[in-house]
Scaffold this active site. Structure first.
Site, PDB file in Angstrom:
ATOM      1  N   HIS A 177       1.128  -4.913   4.111  1.00  0.00           N
ATOM      2  CA  HIS A 177      -0.289  -4.893   3.856  1.00  0.00           C
ATOM      3  C   HIS A 177      -1.121  -5.225   5.322  1.00  0.00           C
ATOM      4  O   HIS A 177      -0.699  -6.367   5.940  1.00  0.00           O
ATOM      5  CB  HIS A 177      -0.897  -5.788   2.720  1.00  0.00           C
ATOM      6  CG  HIS A 177      -0.175  -5.644   1.251  1.00  0.00           C
ATOM      7  ND1 HIS A 177       1.133  -6.086   1.096  1.00  0.00           N
ATOM      8  CD2 HIS A 177      -0.485  -4.619   0.489  1.00  0.00           C
ATOM      9  CE1 HIS A 177       1.532  -5.755  -0.069  1.00  0.00           C
ATOM     10  NE2 HIS A 177       0.543  -4.887  -0.582  1.00  0.00           N
ATOM     11  N   HIS A 237      -4.151   5.466  -2.385  1.00  0.00           N
ATOM     12  CA  HIS A 237      -3.799   4.327  -3.070  1.00  0.00           C
ATOM     13  C   HIS A 237      -4.894   4.095  -4.097  1.00  0.00           C
ATOM     14  O   HIS A 237      -5.061   2.836  -4.613  1.00  0.00           O
ATOM     15  CB  HIS A 237      -3.412   3.208  -1.978  1.00  0.00           C
ATOM     16  CG  HIS A 237      -2.722   1.963  -2.499  1.00  0.00           C
ATOM     17  ND1 HIS A 237      -1.640   2.122  -3.279  1.00  0.00           N
ATOM     18  CD2 HIS A 237      -2.958   0.809  -2.717  1.00  0.00           C
ATOM     19  CE1 HIS A 237      -1.281   0.973  -3.879  1.00  0.00           C
ATOM     20  NE2 HIS A 237      -2.088   0.165  -3.324  1.00  0.00           N
ATOM     21  N   TYR A 255       0.310  -0.907  -7.073  1.00  0.00           N
ATOM     22  CA  TYR A 255       1.464  -1.961  -7.667  1.00  0.00           C
ATOM     23  C   TYR A 255       2.728  -1.276  -7.992  1.00  0.00           C
ATOM     24  O   TYR A 255       3.623  -1.789  -8.514  1.00  0.00           O
ATOM     25  CB  TYR A 255       1.114  -2.376  -9.087  1.00  0.00           C
ATOM     26  CG  TYR A 255      -0.199  -3.161  -9.261  1.00  0.00           C
ATOM     27  CD1 TYR A 255      -0.663  -4.446  -8.248  1.00  0.00           C
ATOM     28  CD2 TYR A 255      -1.249  -2.692  -9.917  1.00  0.00           C
ATOM     29  CE1 TYR A 255      -1.884  -4.656  -8.176  1.00  0.00           C
ATOM     30  CE2 TYR A 255      -2.675  -3.295 -10.055  1.00  0.00           C
ATOM     31  CZ  TYR A 255      -3.024  -4.214  -9.114  1.00  0.00           C
ATOM     32  OH  TYR A 255      -4.080  -4.697  -9.030  1.00  0.00           O
ATOM     33  N   ASP A 296      -0.427  -0.968   2.392  1.00  0.00           N
ATOM     34  CA  ASP A 296      -1.133  -0.497   1.118  1.00  0.00           C
ATOM     35  C   ASP A 296      -2.677  -1.539   1.450  1.00  0.00           C
ATOM     36  O   ASP A 296      -2.603  -2.412   1.999  1.00  0.00           O
ATOM     37  CB  ASP A 296      -0.595  -1.047  -0.048  1.00  0.00           C
ATOM     38  CG  ASP A 296       0.638  -0.119  -0.364  1.00  0.00           C
ATOM     39  OD1 ASP A 296       0.864   0.813   0.484  1.00  0.00           O
ATOM     40  OD2 ASP A 296       0.995  -0.343  -1.660  1.00  0.00           O
ATOM     41  N   ASP A 297      -3.505  -0.915   0.797  1.00  0.00           N
ATOM     42  CA  ASP A 297      -4.855  -1.427   0.186  1.00  0.00           C
ATOM     43  C   ASP A 297      -5.854  -1.406   1.444  1.00  0.00           C
ATOM     44  O   ASP A 297      -6.756  -2.269   1.360  1.00  0.00           O
ATOM     45  CB  ASP A 297      -4.598  -2.833  -0.444  1.00  0.00           C
ATOM     46  CG  ASP A 297      -3.806  -3.099  -1.372  1.00  0.00           C
ATOM     47  OD1 ASP A 297      -3.634  -2.183  -2.119  1.00  0.00           O
ATOM     48  OD2 ASP A 297      -3.085  -4.110  -1.621  1.00  0.00           O
ATOM     49  N   HIS A 329      -8.106   0.200  -7.180  1.00  0.00           N
ATOM     50  CA  HIS A 329      -6.906  -0.359  -7.337  1.00  0.00           C
ATOM     51  C   HIS A 329      -6.588  -1.002  -8.741  1.00  0.00           C
ATOM     52  O   HIS A 329      -6.305  -2.028  -8.915  1.00  0.00           O
ATOM     53  CB  HIS A 329      -6.862  -1.691  -6.472  1.00  0.00           C
ATOM     54  CG  HIS A 329      -5.197  -1.924  -5.833  1.00  0.00           C
ATOM     55  ND1 HIS A 329      -4.527  -2.740  -6.727  1.00  0.00           N
ATOM     56  CD2 HIS A 329      -4.493  -1.572  -4.991  1.00  0.00           C
ATOM     57  CE1 HIS A 329      -3.520  -3.021  -6.242  1.00  0.00           C
ATOM     58  NE2 HIS A 329      -3.193  -2.212  -4.971  1.00  0.00           N
TER      59      HIS A 329
END
Length: 287
Positions: A215, A121, A162, A71-72, A125
């Site tokens: 991540h 994603h 999240y 993610d991210d 965020h």
């Protein structure tokens, strides 16, 4: 007594007889010694190299598979992670934030070029449960557009920040004709920042057809990845993208995958909550 004239003539004849065969022999020797011309050989055509055979797709209905998801990103260590994945013949799924695709376009393009899955994603965020449906729509659309511009392909799945999921998120996912991918195992890499802890947590949560949350902006995750992939492969796992898992290809818009993930009360424990104390170094700080 012979006449001097006859003696001279006789000597001349003798010298002629001696010299004639010598010249003939020399000419014959030169002719025999001269190499015969040979036909010029035609250059042989270089063999055409056969293109490398593409690896056969993994059939996860027949072998044990697991999906590592990140993610991210793209995070600043994504290039090192991609090199490790390539070396181990592993595929992954990257849930990208639009803001980091914009700042690290080369990494996003490399992910697509090397055959990994990419998902949406959001752009910045936010908690989808705390913004309007129009805000959710805008976050996802902006990311779709920047990823398509950079990589030539649109993300095909959504992972809400999240893992927070509500009816508005499902409504937008249905509009965009995209399923929602969560996870059923974590690494807690964002919290521990420990290679050993990340390694142990992933192996503890590993299971057939599992989806693991990680991540690519956590340095320790990228550093421990060679050891982790080796351990998973020794346990018989094929490390694949989410799209290769059983059931993933038949997902409909707004479907949630893996089955039961949306009802998992422990799901949020695997993801940063967004509170400042959760991060020793946030994705923004690591950019």
């Amino acid at each position: 007594m012979k006449s001097p004239i006859r003696i001279v003539l006789a000597g001349s004849c003798a010298l002629g007889l001696l010299s004639a065969p010598t010249a003939a022999w020399a000419e014959q020797h030169r002719t025999a010694a001269a190499p015969k011309p040979t036909a010029t050989a035609k250059p042989s055509a270089k063999p055409t190299a056969k293109p490398a055979a593409k690896p056969k797709p993994v059939d996860c209905t027949k072998v044990k598979c697991i999906a590592l998801t990140f993610d991210d990103g793209p995070g600043k260590y994504a290039d090192k992670l991609l090199a490790t994945l390539k070396k181990h013949n592993a595929k992954a799924t990257f849930f990208l934030e639009g803001q980091y695709v914009k700042s690290r376009p080369a990494f996003a393009k490399q992910m697509v070029d090397e055959g990994h899955d990419i998902g949406n994603h959001s752009y910045t965020h936010p908690r989808f449960t705390e913004i309007s449906i129009d805000g959710i729509r805008e976050e996802l659309k902006k990311t779709q557009d920047i990823v398509k511009k950079v990589t030539g392909k649109y993300p095909t799945t959504i992972r809400p920040p999240y893992g927070l999921l509500d009816d508005d998120t499902k409504t937008v996912a249905a509009e965009m004709k995209m399923p929602i991918v969560l996870w059923n195992g974590g690494s807690r890499d964002w919290a521990t920042r420990s290679e050993k802890a990340i390694y142990d947590e992933v192996l503890k949560n590993a299971k057939r057809d599992g989806v693991i949350l990680m991540h690519d902006w956590v340095a320790q995750t990228v550093t421990v990845m060679p050891k982790l992939l080796t351990a998973l492969q020794k346990q018989g796992y094929h490390v694949v993208a989410v799209s290769s898992l059983p059931g993933a290809k038949t997902l409909k818009p707004a479907d949630v995958f893996p089955a039961g993930a949306a009802e998992d009360k422990d799901l949020s424990a695997d993801s940063p909550t967004g509170d400042p104390d959760d991060f020793a170094e946030s994705p923004a700080d690591g950019s």
